[in-house]
Design a protein around this motif. Structure first.
Motif: not given
Length: 478
Positions: A51-53, A82-86, A388-389, A394-395
């Motif tokens: 992201g913005g990092y 799922a995000a943590y796994a990625e 993406k996350n 939000h969806k």
């Protein structure tokens, strides 16, 4: 646009004082005008979209990051897992340990952790309490870890809410808007005109019009033999019922009576701001003639029997109320096939006093000031906030995005009335009254609001409450 109040508190406040004040409150729940620019520059090629990092490359040493957040619904929890796994696949040396807690316990748990000296690296905070995080040295200033583009993608009023003393202390996770939902079927049943479905800040009902229409609705429902439906559903924010969430809901009745264009020493301007510029005095701000007038309108909702005196779960979604104050998540929920409510619905603006008022309180993760792995913690937080996350969140969750580019990627904000109106409300929203002692302020106002709902005289309750808050805030002076 809302007046942006850039409060850099005059006077130093000790961490001990802030923590003591937070504990005593029994917790329940200079940026905007000149811009805050991240100074970080990437120092490596990251292994995935962070992201913005824009900070240093992450360590290759074994690291464990702890993250305390609210326990979402199973579908949202699954997205985060799922995000943590990625993230773990890209950085196998970094382990993530989550602690999920009920939403209402987040700030209380944060306090306990900070006082213990052993807090999670990332904790879900709120922009409402930014000045306390700054004064108590609770959160790490994070602007130097982000690109300028990312920071400037956060709307100016939200950046201001998440900032204090020239530093950005949290990353707004979402933001809130408060809209007036209505049940078309009940309005059709009694042959009444629904509230105006506008896309901007003009054309909604005034306070007087809201109360008058709800009185008419109440009478016509009873004439039609409907004794179970209410004109206005019970508040569902916080623990529900009156006095459950001053910041997001009941403050509308007071602060909408203010005027951002009035002289700064006027009662109208002070009513909108809610506190003195130094963050320590409330008398003359919540007890003005304007504030009393606003709470008299609020009290009339209960005195006239238009809304329940206590919490009633799912009253509006269940079809038993003509109107309800709620956030954008209801719009998103009602649009999901199979989750539609048992009635036709619409949304309008919250009632207008002198202005249409909305608060912009936001859940906002922060990095603990004493984290042993600040770069890795910020990088994980930034990764969770990449496009993406966030779009997936939000969806699924349905809340209002806290970055301009995310809204631009969601076509509904340009094409559909509820979303266009929500964006207008968000862009013109205000932060809570800025003070290192907002914990005390918030928790003194909630019972005062409830007393007014139950019949206490606003002209007596508000001055008494203002004096009480002044005394509570005095401990933050030095």
């Amino acid at each position: 646009m809302a007046v942006q109040k850039d409060l850099e508190n005059q006077g130093k406040v000790s961490r001990r004082t802030v923590l003591a004040g937070m504990a005593g409150a029994a917790l329940t729940g200079a940026i905007a005008s000149r811009g805050l620019v991240g100074s970080a520059s990437a120092q490596g090629s990251y292994k995935l979209d962070l992201g913005g990092y824009a900070g240093p490359e992450l360590t290759s040493e074994p690291v464990t990051l702890r993250f305390m957040r609210q326990d979402f619904t199973p579908d949202v929890n699954a997205l985060l897992e799922a995000a943590y796994a990625e993230f773990k696949a890209a950085y196998p040396n970094i382990s993530i340990v989550e602690e999920k807690v009920p939403y209402g316990d987040l700030q209380k748990k944060l306090l306990v952790y900070i006082a213990s000296g052993d807090a999670p690296d990332i904790m879900m905070g709120r922009t409402d309490f930014t000045d306390a995080y700054h004064a108590g040295n609770v959160a790490l200033p994070v602007q130097d870890y982000f690109s300028a583009d990312y920071i400037n993608d956060i709307p100016a009023n939200l950046r201001a809410a998440a900032s204090s003393g020239g530093n950005l202390y949290s990353v707004p996770w979402e933001t809130s808007v408060m809209m007036l939902y209505f049940n078309r079927d009940l309005f059709e049943k009694v042959k009444m005109q629904t509230p105006p479905e506008v896309t901007g800040l003009d054309g909604g009902w005034t306070d007087e019009e809201l109360v008058a229409n709800l009185v008419e609705m109440n009478a016509k429902l009873k004439e039609a033999g409907d004794n179970q439906s209410w004109a206005l559903a019970a508040a569902g924010q916080g623990n529900g019922g009156p006095g459950a969430n001053y910041s997001q809901l009941e403050s509308i009745w007071i602060r909408s009576q203010g005027d951002p264009n009035a002289a700064k020493d006027s009662a109208a301007y002070k009513t909108l701001m809610g506190i003195s510029d130094d963050g320590f005095t409330v008398s003359g701000h919540i007890d003005t003639p304007e504030a009393i007038k606003g709470m008299q309108f609020y009290q009339s909702l209960f005195a006239k029997g238009l809304t329940p005196l206590g919490p009633v779960p799912n009253q509006y979604p269940g079809g038993l109320a003509a109107t309800y104050f709620g956030g954008l998540n209801f719009t998103n929920r009602f649009r999901v096939p199979g989750k539609e409510p048992p009635f036709k619905w619409g949304v309008s603006l919250p009632p207008k006093g002198n202005i249409v008022f909305n608060g912009n309180g936001s859940d906002a993760p922060l990095v603990w000031s004493k984290s042993q792995h600040p770069a890795e913690a910020v990088a994980l937080l930034s990764y969770l906030c990449n496009d993406k996350n966030r779009l997936a969140f939000h969806k699924t969750w349905g809340s209002m995005p806290s970055r301009t580019s995310l809204r631009e990627q969601m076509s509904v904000f340009a094409t559909e009335q509820p979303f266009k109106m929500a964006q207008a409300l968000s862009d013109a929203s205000y932060s809570v009254p800025r003070s290192p002692g907002y914990f005390d302020y918030f928790n003194a106002m909630n019972p005062a609001v409830k007393d007014i709902a139950l019949g206490a005289d606003p002209a007596k309750v508000l001055p008494d409450t203002a004096a009480k808050i002044d005394r509570l805030l005095a401990k933050y002076r030095r």
